[in-house]
Design an enzyme around this catalytic site. Structure first.
Site, mmCIF file in Angstrom:
data_model
loop_
_atom_site.group_PDB
_atom_site.id
_atom_site.type_symbol
_atom_site.label_atom_id
_atom_site.label_comp_id
_atom_site.label_asym_id
_atom_site.label_seq_id
_atom_site.Cartn_x
_atom_site.Cartn_y
_atom_site.Cartn_z
ATOM 1 N N ASP A 187 20.113 40.467 -39.785
ATOM 2 C CA ASP A 187 20.136 39.062 -39.374
ATOM 3 C C ASP A 187 20.122 38.842 -37.872
ATOM 4 O OD1 ASP A 187 23.333 37.865 -38.654
ATOM 5 O OD2 ASP A 187 22.929 39.973 -39.029
ATOM 6 N N LYS B 34 19.808 51.337 -33.926
ATOM 7 C CA LYS B 34 19.838 51.454 -35.383
ATOM 8 C C LYS B 34 18.531 52.058 -35.901
ATOM 9 C CE LYS B 34 22.862 47.516 -36.532
ATOM 10 N NZ LYS B 34 22.947 46.283 -37.364
ATOM 11 N N ASP C 41 27.643 42.509 -40.754
ATOM 12 C CA ASP C 41 28.027 41.145 -40.388
ATOM 13 C C ASP C 41 26.830 40.202 -40.408
ATOM 14 O OD1 ASP C 41 30.984 41.258 -39.505
ATOM 15 O OD2 ASP C 41 30.083 43.008 -38.538
ATOM 16 N N ASN D 258 20.210 43.155 -32.889
ATOM 17 C CA ASN D 258 20.453 44.600 -32.940
ATOM 18 C C ASN D 258 19.858 45.239 -34.195
ATOM 19 O OD1 ASN D 258 22.332 43.469 -34.682
ATOM 20 N ND2 ASN D 258 24.028 44.758 -34.022
ATOM 21 N N ASP E 46 22.406 45.896 -42.800
ATOM 22 C CA ASP E 46 23.360 45.483 -41.780
ATOM 23 C C ASP E 46 24.599 44.903 -42.480
ATOM 24 O OD1 ASP E 46 24.354 44.475 -39.215
ATOM 25 O OD2 ASP E 46 23.718 42.507 -39.952
ATOM 26 N N THR F 48 25.205 49.338 -38.935
ATOM 27 C CA THR F 48 26.037 48.281 -38.372
ATOM 28 C C THR F 48 26.409 48.527 -36.916
ATOM 29 O OG1 THR F 48 28.172 47.139 -38.657
ATOM 30 C CG2 THR F 48 28.102 49.468 -39.261
ATOM 31 N N GLY F 49 26.792 47.470 -36.243
ATOM 32 C CA GLY F 49 27.318 47.597 -34.894
ATOM 33 C C GLY F 49 28.796 47.939 -34.894
#
Length: 288
Positions: A235, A212, A10, A238, A8, A42-43
């Protein structure tokens, strides 16, 4: 033996200054040199993701917008899992009825009807990933990000839904009213969409099958790999769909307790190069 590592961004790969530390960069390069495949999950949109990866000189595939799109290391789209125009329009209409701010992530970029709120959304993502950071110190960075053209202003979202060349990847809603956000999430569940969150003050809405974890599984299987030989580092909520599927799940030291309890291991915080710590640990184990 771990052969694929999904990371991931962020709150995970990126430190509080939204950069990849030298330690994280070197650990990724070492893993790649030893034949371990690294993929970002990632989002963020692809453009947003590449902003930080290019700065660090990291070349790898990217699962973006929470699994709604997959890009090769050459930057070509390999697969997408968008919402239909009808579903995106339904969600947008519902959010507008609630009077809540939102952005629409599409194959052509990110669209916002309110520039000031767009800044607030970015600041929220940064501060959620780094609770000890001063929100005001991140405002300038957020403004710079927007000025780079990563968010386009639009007067009416309905204009988007008439475009034949647009794919609708994600709708990101934002509010400081956490009760309202929870109500929105509850009402949208079961409406043909996936609802998750990457920050305390946001709700992310994607296609029902865009996650994801599903995108990662599709990618690994396409490479004739094994999810049991895959590690995921993250973290937030998501990232759960990855944690549930991989052989080794690793939570960041800055993750919520609930996320830590879901994972096999906990590494250092994102501001302590916890990603490098986790990568070097599995590389050392694989050496024996």
């Amino acid at each position: 033996m771990i052969k694929t590592i999904a990371i991931d961004m962020d709150g995970t790969l990126l430190n509080k200054m939204q950069k990849v530390s030298e330690e994280n960069k070197q650990a990724i390069l070492r893993a790649q040199s030893e034949g371990v495949e690294v993929i970002i999950a990632t989002g963020r949109s692809y453009v947003e993701a590449r902003f930080a990866l290019d700065e660090a000189g990291i070349v790898c595939p990217v699962i973006c917008v929470n699994g709604a799109a997959l890009f090769t290391e050459e930057g070509k789209i390999a697969a997408s899992n968008p919402m239909s125009a009808a579903t995106a329009k339904m969600v947008a209409g519902f959010l507008e009825e609630q009077g809540i701010y939102f952005e629409i992530y599409t194959s052509q970029g990110i669209y916002s009807k309110d520039y000031e709120n767009a800044i607030s959304v970015l600041v929220d993502v940064f501060v959620t990933a780094n609770p000890d950071i001063d929100p005001e110190s991140m405002r300038k960075y957020a403004e710079e990000r927007l000025q780079l053209g990563q968010v386009t202003s639009i007067s009416d979202y309905s204009e988007l839904f008439s475009r034949s060349n647009e794919e609708y990847y994600k709708i990101l809603s934002f509010s400081k009213d956490l009760t309202l956000l929870n109500q929105i999430a509850s009402k949208l569940e079961g409406q043909g969409v996936t609802v998750t969150s990457s920050g305390r003050e946001n709700v992310e809405i994607m296609s029902e099958t865009a996650q994801k974890g599903t995108a990662l599984e599709t990618y690994v299987n396409g490479k004739s790999g094994s999810m049991q030989e895959t590690m995921a580092i993250g973290d937030n909520y998501n990232d759960v769909s990855m944690f549930e599927r991989v052989g080794l799940s690793v939570a960041m030291g800055n993750a919520p307790l609930e996320i830590k309890n879901l994972c096999d291991e906990v590494t250092g915080k994102n501001d302590e190069s916890g990603v490098a710590e986790a990568i070097l640990k599995v590389l050392k184990q694989s050496a024996y």
